[in-house]
Design an enzyme around this catalytic site. Sequence first.
Site: not given
Lengths: 326, 466
Positions: B319-321
């Site tokens: 989700w963060h990257g």
Amino acid sequence: MLLSTSHSDRIPRFGVTVLAVVLGALCLAACYTLFLNPEISLWKHAYRLKCQWSRHLPHDQPRIVIYGGSSCGTSVNAARMRTNHNLPVINMGLAAGFGADMLTQFALNELRPGDTLIVALEPELLCADAGLPALGIQCSFAVGHPEFAIRAGASWPSALLSLRPDAYHCLTLLGKMLLRQPLYRYSKDEIQSDGWHAVTARRDIPEPIVAAFDLSPHGHDLLRRIREYCAERHVRVAYSLPWMYVSPQQEAKAKAGFRDFLDQVSSIIPVLNDVALGTHTVKEDFADTPLHLKPEAANRRSDELARALQQWDVLPVIPPGGATPR
Amino acid sequence: MNFAELRFWQLLLMGLGVVLLLRAVVATWKTEWTENFDKVSLVALGFMLLLAVSAVTFIVFLVVLLCTYFGLLWILRWHRQHAPRYLWLLVPLLLTPLFYYKYSDFVMNRLFRFEFDFFRHVIIPVGISFYTFQKIAFVVDTLVFKQALPRFLDFANFAGFFPQIVAGPIERRNDLLPQMERFRFRWLPARINEGVTWIALGFFFKCALADNLAAYFDASSSSNPYSIWLTNCLFGLRIYFDFAGYSLIALGIASCLGVRLTLNFASPYCALNVVEFWRRWHITLSQWFRDYVYIPLGGAKTRFWAFNIMVVFLVSGVWHGAGWNFVLWGALHGAFLIAFRFSGAWRMPRALAWGVTMLAVFAAWLCFYELKTTALLDKLRTLSTPAAYTLDALRAAGHPYVGAHGFVLGGLLVLAVATLILEWLSLRIRNEPYYYLRKPLTVCALVVLTILLAPGNNNAFIYFAF
């Protein structure tokens, strides 16, 4: 709005207090910046001397305005060029920290139709992205010309909010006070009556990192706008590369880099010829940075510049893709 | 919608000015219309601010918003009996823009090595990860827990409430929707006072601490363990002050408008273990993963709880990257949590527990900021090589910080540590996050410090990239 009935309840007192603190702190920060900040005080003093020198030059004769960052301020001895070469030169070199746009505004203000403008901006400034550093905006307000900042692209609110120090300034100032060091490394006494900055500080010159210089889109646009501005006012314009220290080992690489850079510049405005291509390998000629000349070297740079100006020894404008003069 | 930019505040104040002026006209004309006027104005204000970010950002947001609402409307009208089944249709549909903008390059070019140049140049619309997750939660709550579909206007305000669109908090239906249904432009001095403290604290975090620390962030060294640790520390402090700063400003703006948002950070660097860290860091995202991934997988009540934890943290990393480094970051945190659970009743002294937790968290930040896999592996190797910790390496690491830069960095770190100590005291003495940082005198001092210390150019908020 649904308002409560009691008048005293309607005021968010703490919110108002914080707003007052914000405004008070901004005002105090602006006062400090404009009147007490030692760096701004120095550049304000330098600018005033440069303007005074400009006023004392004959009004009926076209003048030569040379500008750039501190490399220009420390290397152009306008009095010498006037005395020895009979050239009415105004050294508008200030500090690279102003940014290319602000330095240009300070210089253009001294320009009159028929004058000559020598752009001696450090290559780094022309290779950087667009941006208006706070120092230039602060100085424009300090010298009473906030319109320089507005013309350079700042909005009034953002320019006004720039009139404050930052962490680097506050903390280094604190450190200098604790260590009882001078609050700024240069003093007003170093600025001569012609605006030439004769640096007295001496430091070991670090080896500069020789890199390729590519004119940024912003630098390209700035030079193009300068060219158009000068054409409209019948001002002759050229670019002059500052002198920079490079070690003998790096000389060839640096020259190749500067040659490429000058090719890019000369596709927009003419470039004053410099056989050394801005590179100098004698460390002893430099005072405290690889771009600040000692007085003796500054005199040599002034003499060479005077010769190039008198002969108008320029590399002509080369259209992109055209042959490169070597 | 960068709260640290003057332009945002200019647009907001201008927008609010127009809204209040029109409201006064509407109120004198037809008082009963003001309720709807307030709601329409709030939607318009949010859309205007989002449009000011970029047209693409606004359009993608609008598409996701319309798909969510009308998708739900269609399901509830025509397929109410089997509504939960339609999650399999609507949730992937909502994830499609997120996948396209955020993961297409990673999947197509780095995972499958197709070398599609087109995907390399896709720019991620601001806030897409946040609002996609918010809408997925809304869809699940509506379909699975059989909650009623609100009016479109209330839904648009729930999804488009501007302080929380671009970087959270990821608000949930039960927390925000009722407030949006009741929303009126009200002059609430107590809420404004409260909001101002959050805004002042947020600005101090972002402008005085995060933006200044960012100037000293240098991830170039891969062979000096001390430099890597220093970079980890600087990044860890910066990302916290940056993201918490944004969240606190969002909380403050919402409070001024009479809306309560969830506190997204609660002094995470005071945590004594990784479980507590995740209860204090990006709280709304952690709760989202708990409720929509961990519990549906069986949570802690199955034999596969360790697997469930790992899945949650791998998804959190992704989700963060889109990158292997984020996968590794998630895996590391998952491993920390599993190890903590295995440690059971074994308890360390508080100071040691805090030290071990921070060591783990700050070591893991390396996987967050180092996007290049080979450099990341080199750095991990350096950190885990005892022979690399030499006196010469220590000297070399300290060399760039001799003189003025060292003094400035030292001063900033002192300020950051003092802030963290006040956070710790707030929890220890009052059990209320940021209590001492929100005392009136402290707030005034923080305002002055922000004005004196904020750099001229601010950086975009790190989490905008997510």
